[in-house]
Each structure stands twice: as structure tokens, then as C-alpha cells.
Design an enzyme around this catalytic site. Sequence first.
Site, PDB file in Angstrom:
ATOM      1  N   HIS A 201     -14.574   7.706   7.466  1.00 26.61           N
ATOM      2  CA  HIS A 201     -13.396   8.117   6.693  1.00 26.61           C
ATOM      3  C   HIS A 201     -13.709   8.454   5.241  1.00 26.61           C
ATOM      4  CE1 HIS A 201     -13.669   3.979   5.282  1.00 26.61           C
ATOM      5  NE2 HIS A 201     -12.936   4.360   4.262  1.00 26.61           N
TER       6      HIS A 201
HETATM    7  C1  UD1 Z   1      -8.790   3.792   1.191  1.00 27.23           C
HETATM    8  C2  UD1 Z   1      -9.781   3.236   0.164  1.00 27.23           C
HETATM    9  C3  UD1 Z   1     -11.123   3.001   0.823  1.00 27.23           C
HETATM   10  C4  UD1 Z   1     -10.990   2.166   2.073  1.00 27.23           C
HETATM   11  C5  UD1 Z   1      -9.991   2.824   3.015  1.00 27.23           C
HETATM   12  C6  UD1 Z   1      -9.802   2.044   4.278  1.00 27.23           C
HETATM   13  C7  UD1 Z   1      -9.446   4.007  -2.158  1.00 27.23           C
HETATM   14  C8  UD1 Z   1     -10.013   4.856  -3.219  1.00 27.23           C
HETATM   15  N1  UD1 Z   1      -9.992   4.174  -0.937  1.00 27.23           N
HETATM   16  O1  UD1 Z   1      -9.264   5.087   1.569  1.00 27.23           O
HETATM   17  O2  UD1 Z   1     -11.947   2.324  -0.099  1.00 27.23           O
HETATM   18  O3  UD1 Z   1     -12.248   2.058   2.703  1.00 27.23           O
HETATM   19  O4  UD1 Z   1      -8.737   2.934   2.320  1.00 27.23           O
HETATM   20  O5  UD1 Z   1      -8.898   2.645   5.124  1.00 27.23           O
HETATM   21  O6  UD1 Z   1      -8.547   3.237  -2.403  1.00 27.23           O
HETATM   22  N2  UD1 Z   1      -2.944   7.975   5.249  1.00 27.23           N
HETATM   23  C9  UD1 Z   1      -2.027   7.905   6.254  1.00 27.23           C
HETATM   24  N3  UD1 Z   1      -1.481   6.711   6.562  1.00 27.23           N
HETATM   25  C10 UD1 Z   1      -1.823   5.561   5.893  1.00 27.23           C
HETATM   26  C11 UD1 Z   1      -2.775   5.643   4.860  1.00 27.23           C
HETATM   27  C12 UD1 Z   1      -3.341   6.851   4.554  1.00 27.23           C
HETATM   28  O7  UD1 Z   1      -1.702   8.909   6.888  1.00 27.23           O
HETATM   29  O8  UD1 Z   1      -1.276   4.488   6.217  1.00 27.23           O
HETATM   30  C13 UD1 Z   1      -3.543   9.285   4.928  1.00 27.23           C
HETATM   31  C14 UD1 Z   1      -2.893   9.832   3.674  1.00 27.23           C
HETATM   32  O9  UD1 Z   1      -2.289  11.029   3.947  1.00 27.23           O
HETATM   33  C15 UD1 Z   1      -4.018  10.024   2.680  1.00 27.23           C
HETATM   34  C16 UD1 Z   1      -5.285   9.750   3.470  1.00 27.23           C
HETATM   35  O10 UD1 Z   1      -4.919   9.115   4.685  1.00 27.23           O
HETATM   36  O11 UD1 Z   1      -4.052  11.309   2.155  1.00 27.23           O
HETATM   37  C17 UD1 Z   1      -6.180   8.836   2.696  1.00 27.23           C
HETATM   38  O12 UD1 Z   1      -5.513   7.612   2.307  1.00 27.23           O
HETATM   39  P1  UD1 Z   1      -5.884   6.875   0.926  1.00 27.23           P
HETATM   40  O13 UD1 Z   1      -5.159   5.608   0.812  1.00 27.23           O
HETATM   41  O14 UD1 Z   1      -5.755   7.838  -0.204  1.00 27.23           O
HETATM   42  O15 UD1 Z   1      -7.418   6.575   1.058  1.00 27.23           O
HETATM   43  P2  UD1 Z   1      -8.311   6.137   2.283  1.00 27.23           P
HETATM   44  O16 UD1 Z   1      -9.151   7.288   2.672  1.00 27.23           O
HETATM   45  O17 UD1 Z   1      -7.500   5.461   3.350  1.00 27.23           O
END
Ligand code: UD1
Length: 369
Positions: A201
Amino acid sequence: MHILHVVGARPNFMKAAPVLHALASCSGVRQTLVHTGQHYDAAMSEVFFRQLEMPEPDCNLGVGSGTHAQQTAAVMLAFEPVLLERKPDLVLVYGDVNSTVASALVCAKLGVAVGHVEAGLRSRDRSMPEEINRLLTDQLSDLLFTPSADGDENLRHEGIDPAKIHLVGNVMIDTLVRLLPRAERQFPANVPTPYALVTLHRPSNVDDLLWLRDLLATLAELSGQLHVIFPVHPRTRQRLNGLGSLAAGARLRLLEPLPYLEFLALQRHAAMVITDSGGIQEETTFLGVPCLTVRENTERPITITLGTNQLVGRNLQRLRSAAAEIVAKGLAQEYRKSTDSSRLPLWDGHAAERIAKVITQCAANRPRG
Ligand code: UD1
């Protein structure tokens, strides 16, 4: 003493759960749990609260997704009034996600003490958003709880007062030790063996679509030798949708994100794990399962020196040959036999109790009035 915990994203939950449980049995401690809402899908959040037996959050800031600046700023804006209203004596933050640094910064500006659980880890790669979050959170914290001695050393090099640093061990392993027996009963149905378990991811792997396509083609190739099970993170799912037709087939299975217990059971019985996650490098090390990390560096060097982790970097040939070696030599079995978690100092299921002890002692030593 009033302790407020901030959690936001999936890897925070298994770290906070044992600390909440350990502090619940300390007299004179009142706890508040704030969820920033960085992760909001039921599969990324709710199900973890249930399986980890965490209390419902007292408050959800509902910040959701956005750019790094938007997400960090949204947590700060929403958390500040909560902090002013709840007036905790100490705020505990976990790991290295955007919610961690954002809430630590709010506390530092308002003069509220912060404890950082999982302090001191460094990849020395500032292109990773998590590395920036780790560096800043540690600078802002009053109590730094480290999982391994390399963390203490990193903090001392950065000029952190050694009196603030407490080597307590790995809280994520506390959760694993407690729930592994339950996870064994939760092995998902219809999983073919042997299999490689995959999670990817990180922006470095999934935001570059050409690289992601090649990585997926390599996994499809590996599925000629053993089944490949790939629970897909929402960020990765969005990118895969952009790729159009996928190389997935009967032996390369793309699944929805899995709950904690099911995923732990799959790790426990995998022939190998291919990942870019930090926590999974630690869990596989504890379980003695070979782990191939698709990154150039790790903030968890102990998983290489004392564990089962190998960095294959951004190099598909290294990934192919390391995976082929594991398949050929049946290394999974050899590793498992040599697994003795006592080789990992303080990864013993009691890290959270040590954190609770430090906190209650600090409270007892505080001048009154
Ligand atoms: C975040 C953490 C990362 C961790 C990971 C575990 C930061 C910088 N990164 O990354 O360290 O390893 O979580 O999962 O804080 N999204 C959904 N549903 C959710 C959450 C996210 O659809 O419940 C999608 C969102 O559209 C978003 C993308 O996933 O654009 C990324 O989510 P985000 O929280 O920005 O970062 P992660 O890649 O999950």
C-alpha cells in the site's frame, strides 16, 4: 490522572489496544479515546475495534482522506477544541501516521504532555511520509516508549534527553501474543495451501502505475509455483482500478482488506509474506515466517538482524529469486523450527504493562499542588 489516547489509522489500533487494557487496571487512571477518522471504512477500522476489544471512541473527529497537508491540518483543527475541553494530563499517540504527528503538534502548542508509543524507529528515508511523522513526533514528545534498543540509540543521536526514553518492547506483539490462539480458530475458509500472502500500500509501490503493473505481473508469475493471496488496501484498490484489466487469476486472489484475526491466521500459516508494511515485518519476525519486503530500507532493522525479513528493494529479479529460494528450500519450515521469540528482547506480550508502570510512576513523582 486523565490519559487521552489518539488513534486514526489501522496500524494504530493494535498498538493502542494493549495500552488501553493495561491502564484500565491501574487505580486512579481515567481514559479517553479519540479516533481521528483517518481510516473510516468498516473494514479498516470498526472491525478492528471489535476484535481487539477496544472501547468505543469517546469522540470521532471524522477527518477522512485528503492530501497530507489537508489530512494533517484537519486533525489539528478538529483535535484542538477536544483537547481544550477534555484537559487530559497526558496524551498518548501511536506509530507514525498523519494523525500521530498532527495531534502531537496540537499538544505541544498547548503545553499538554505527549507520550509516543513506538518511538525512535528510523528508515533514514525522508521521502517516506511516515519518516517525517516519526522524526517530528519524537521531537515533540515528553515520554518516548521504544520497541527495541536501536530506537533508543536513534533518539540519543538526535539529542533527545535520555531521561525521556523508555525501552518497553513491542506493543503490537502484545496484541499478537494475546490473540494468536483466537486467530488460529479464525483461519479463513477455502484458502488453498501452500500460499504466499501479499500486502502492498505504500505510495512508493502503488502510486507508480507502471511499477505496480510489473509487480502484479511478478506475483502472477509466482502464482505458478504457489497460491498468492492478496488482501488489497483501499489506496491500492484505487490504483488497481486505474490499471484496467488485472493479471489476477485462479491462483492469484485479490481480496478485500481482512480483519485482524483472519489476517494474523493467514500470516501464521503462510509459506512466505511479501509486503511493504512496517508492522507486518515485525509480526512475521515474531511468527518465524519468511518475509520479503518490497522497499529499499526499513525502520525496523531488528527484523533483519534477528528476524526473518529480507529487503528486496525495487528489484523484481531479487523478489523472484528470493521467493524461488524460499519455495525451493522449504525455508518456511526451517525458520519455524528455529523460531524462539526470546531472541527478541522485550517482545514478550508485556510491553503495555511496562508503559503503564512508567506512566503511573511519573504521575506519582509529580510535585502536587
Ligand atoms: C496510512 C498511513 C500508513 C499506514 C497505513 C495503513 C500516513 C501518512 N500513512 O496510509 O503509514 O501504513 O495507513 O493502512 O498516515 N481509504 C479508504 N478507506 C479508509 C482509509 C483510506 O478508502 O478507511 C483510501 C482513501 O481514499 C485514501 C487512501 O485510501 O486516499 C489512503 O488513505 P490514507 O489514510 O491517506 O493513507 P494510507 O495509505 O492508508
